[in-house]
Scaffold this motif. Structure first.
Motif, PDB file in Angstrom:
ATOM      1  N   THR A  96       0.821  -1.208   0.000  1.00 37.63           N
ATOM      2  CA  THR A  96       0.000   0.000   0.000  1.00 37.63           C
ATOM      3  C   THR A  96       0.857   1.261   0.000  1.00 37.63           C
ATOM      4  O   THR A  96       0.336   2.366   0.046  1.00 37.63           O
ATOM      5  CB  THR A  96      -0.917   0.037   1.248  1.00 37.63           C
ATOM      6  OG1 THR A  96      -0.106  -0.049   2.422  1.00 37.63           O
ATOM      7  CG2 THR A  96      -1.896  -1.126   1.212  1.00 37.63           C
ATOM      8  N   LYS A 111      -3.777  -1.856  -8.879  1.00 38.77           N
ATOM      9  CA  LYS A 111      -3.911  -1.563  -7.455  1.00 38.77           C
ATOM     10  C   LYS A 111      -5.289  -0.964  -7.156  1.00 38.77           C
ATOM     11  O   LYS A 111      -5.902  -1.275  -6.132  1.00 38.77           O
ATOM     12  CB  LYS A 111      -2.810  -0.604  -6.993  1.00 38.77           C
ATOM     13  CG  LYS A 111      -1.429  -1.243  -6.925  1.00 38.77           C
ATOM     14  CD  LYS A 111      -0.412  -0.361  -6.230  1.00 38.77           C
ATOM     15  CE  LYS A 111      -0.688  -0.303  -4.731  1.00 38.77           C
ATOM     16  NZ  LYS A 111       0.383   0.417  -3.997  1.00 38.77           N
ATOM     17  N   ARG A 115      -8.025  -2.439  -4.720  1.00 35.20           N
ATOM     18  CA  ARG A 115      -8.338  -1.632  -3.543  1.00 35.20           C
ATOM     19  C   ARG A 115      -9.794  -1.146  -3.529  1.00 35.20           C
ATOM     20  O   ARG A 115     -10.464  -1.165  -2.503  1.00 35.20           O
ATOM     21  CB  ARG A 115      -7.391  -0.426  -3.500  1.00 35.20           C
ATOM     22  CG  ARG A 115      -7.601   0.506  -2.301  1.00 35.20           C
ATOM     23  CD  ARG A 115      -6.634   1.674  -2.354  1.00 35.20           C
ATOM     24  NE  ARG A 115      -6.869   2.500  -3.532  1.00 35.20           N
ATOM     25  CZ  ARG A 115      -5.950   2.749  -4.459  1.00 35.20           C
ATOM     26  NH1 ARG A 115      -4.754   2.217  -4.358  1.00 35.20           N
ATOM     27  NH2 ARG A 115      -6.223   3.527  -5.497  1.00 35.20           N
TER      28      ARG A 115
END
Length: 204
Positions: A96, A111, A115
């Protein structure tokens, strides 16, 4: 006019130019693109929720460009990443931190999917075996001719994709092949969407 009379009239018209190759090729193109393909696809229509229909053609176009498509079934957002790039990305779901790799737009997209998206439907370009079947199906629709024989022979050679494309791109069947392949890709996309959506089985 009854069906039988219509058929008799059509056959009579066909006999008048049975030796005219140019007219026969025009008729073949018309039947393949406007009649045969559409009727065939309609007979095997794949039903998907209406809101996803607009995604089918667009996603098929993306697959034709060798892009992997990630679809958010909740928002209908679609993210595309070249297939050649996917295997080169080392993606850590636990990562992250802003470590610089996120500057890569494709890495950042992956990502964000992981996410922010609750569910994802991933559609990869067809495997080579399925793409090969598209070519086989197309050749099967062609009347017996020099081109159909050449294409059939190309499919039996060591590098069928290269030989098929070389022949088709220099033939009068080029546009018919593109239209046929597009229909195959749209059916391929619709089939995956139907399976995932009706069974409520997204990839995550």
């Amino acid at each position: 006019m009854g069906n039988r009379n219509l058929l008799d009239e059509i056959l009579q018209m066909l006999r008048t130019f049975k030796d005219n190759r140019e007219l026969l090729e025009k008729l073949h193109h018309y039947m393949l693109n406007e009649l045969y393909v559409e009727e065939d696809m309609a007979a095997d229509a794949i039903i998907i929720p209406e809101q996803y229909v607009s995604l089918v053609k667009d996603t098929a176009d993306s697959l034709s460009a060798d892009l992997v498509c990630y679809i958010n079934p909740a928002t209908l957002e679609k993210i595309e990443i070249p297939r050649s790039v996917i295997d080169t990305l080392i993606f850590d779901e636990e990562d992250t931190d802003d470590d610089g790799e996120e500057e890569d737009i494709f890495y950042a997209d992956l990502k964000r999917i992981d996410r922010d998206w609750e569910q994802t439907i991933t559609i990869n370009p067809p495997e080579s075996s399925e793409s090969f079947s598209f070519m086989e199906q197309f050749v099967a629709t062609l009347p017996e001719s020099r081109i159909s024989s050449m294409l059939s022979e190309a499919l039996s050679e060591r590098k069928p994709f290269r030989h098929f494309n070389h022949i088709i791109h220099q033939s009068d069947e080029r546009e018919a092949w593109f239209a046929f392949r597009q229909k195959c890709l749209e059916n391929y996309v619709a089939g995956i969407l139907a399976e995932r959506l009706w069974n409520n089985e997204p990839d995550n």
